[in-house]
Design an enzyme around this catalytic site. Structure first.
Site, short mmCIF file in Angstrom:
data_model
loop_
_atom_site.label_atom_id
_atom_site.label_comp_id
_atom_site.label_asym_id
_atom_site.label_seq_id
_atom_site.Cartn_x
_atom_site.Cartn_y
_atom_site.Cartn_z
N HIS A 67 61.78 27.30 49.28
CA HIS A 67 62.46 26.41 48.34
C HIS A 67 62.23 24.95 48.68
CE1 HIS A 67 64.37 30.11 47.18
NE2 HIS A 67 64.95 29.51 46.18
N PRO A 68 61.91 24.14 47.68
CA PRO A 68 61.76 22.70 47.94
C PRO A 68 63.13 22.07 48.20
CG PRO A 68 61.68 23.08 45.58
CD PRO A 68 61.76 24.44 46.23
N GLN A 85 61.96 21.67 38.74
CA GLN A 85 62.03 20.34 38.13
C GLN A 85 63.18 20.28 37.14
OE1 GLN A 85 60.25 17.44 38.65
NE2 GLN A 85 61.54 16.49 37.10
N ALA A 122 72.27 26.45 43.98
CA ALA A 122 71.90 26.55 42.57
C ALA A 122 72.24 25.23 41.91
CB ALA A 122 72.63 27.71 41.91
N1 LIG Z 1 66.69 23.70 47.94
C1 LIG Z 1 67.15 24.09 46.73
O1 LIG Z 1 68.30 24.44 46.54
N2 LIG Z 1 66.23 24.07 45.70
C2 LIG Z 1 66.59 24.40 44.41
N3 LIG Z 1 67.79 24.68 43.89
C3 LIG Z 1 67.63 24.94 42.53
O2 LIG Z 1 68.50 25.21 41.73
N4 LIG Z 1 66.31 24.81 42.21
C4 LIG Z 1 65.63 24.47 43.35
O3 LIG Z 1 64.41 24.26 43.48
#
Ligand SMILES: NC(=O)NC1=NC(=O)NC1=O
Length: 173
Positions: A67-68, A85, A122
């Site tokens: 996950h970024p 994004q 999330a």
């Molecule tokens: N590190 C993250 O929680 N990343 C993310 N949460 C999301 O809802 N989309 C993501 O890419």
């Protein structure tokens, strides 16, 4: 898209459509395909989650590491997946001021140093204030509990992405 359409997909089509339900983990969709036919969205979701739950801890942590960071360098580099994004911009994380971005970067770095994987939340349910509040709070949690919490967030993200896909008009896919 209805569940009959999903059940009729060959392997390539299924992975093309569902490969990023779990961020940058197309293997999960590749494995779930062989569980077809699915009775409904819930059944499809259940198979994605069962695969994650059956992984050894190294595999579960590997999913988190795919996950970024929220409001991280990939936001600035423009290398986020389309789903990420959308999620991150929806939470206001792509337009942070320098101070806020720095504070999140510091919290993300502390979190990663403590747990060995990135903070996952999330973003669709969240906003910039809630993200830093949750990050600061979860930073203090015991490691075993935090792994479970983080995987719960991966499942929330996956549920939302699956719901979007099943609602999507196949013509737009
Ligand atoms: N590190 C993250 O929680 N990343 C993310 N949460 C999301 O809802 N989309 C993501 O890419």
């Amino acid at each position: 898209m209805d569940i009959e359409k999903v059940n009729s997909m060959d392997f390539g089509e299924f992975v093309d459509v569902f490969g990023n339900v779990i961020e940058r983990c197309p293997l999960i969709a590749a494995a779930v395909w062989s569980q077809r036919p699915f009775s409904d969205l819930e059944d499809l979701k259940k198979h994605f989650f069962a695969f994650i739950d059956a992984l050894p801890q190294s595999g579960q942590e590997g999913i988190l590491r795919c996950h970024p960071d929220l409001a991280g360098s990939e936001v600035r580099r423009g290398t986020l997946t389309a789903e990420s994004q959308r999620e991150q911009s929806g939470a206001g994380l792509t337009t942070l001021g320098a101070d806020e971005r720095l504070r999140l970067a510091e919290l993300n770095a502390q979190y990663r140093a403590r747990f060995g994987f990135p903070f996952v939340l999330a973003a669709r349910f969240s906003d910039r204030a809630a993200v830093s509040r949750e990050l600061a709070r979860r930073l203090l949690c015991p490691s075993s509990q935090e792994l479970r919490t983080a995987l719960g967030e991966v499942k929330k993200i996956g549920s939302l992405r699956l719901a979007d896909l099943l609602r999507a008009d196949p013509a737009k896919l």
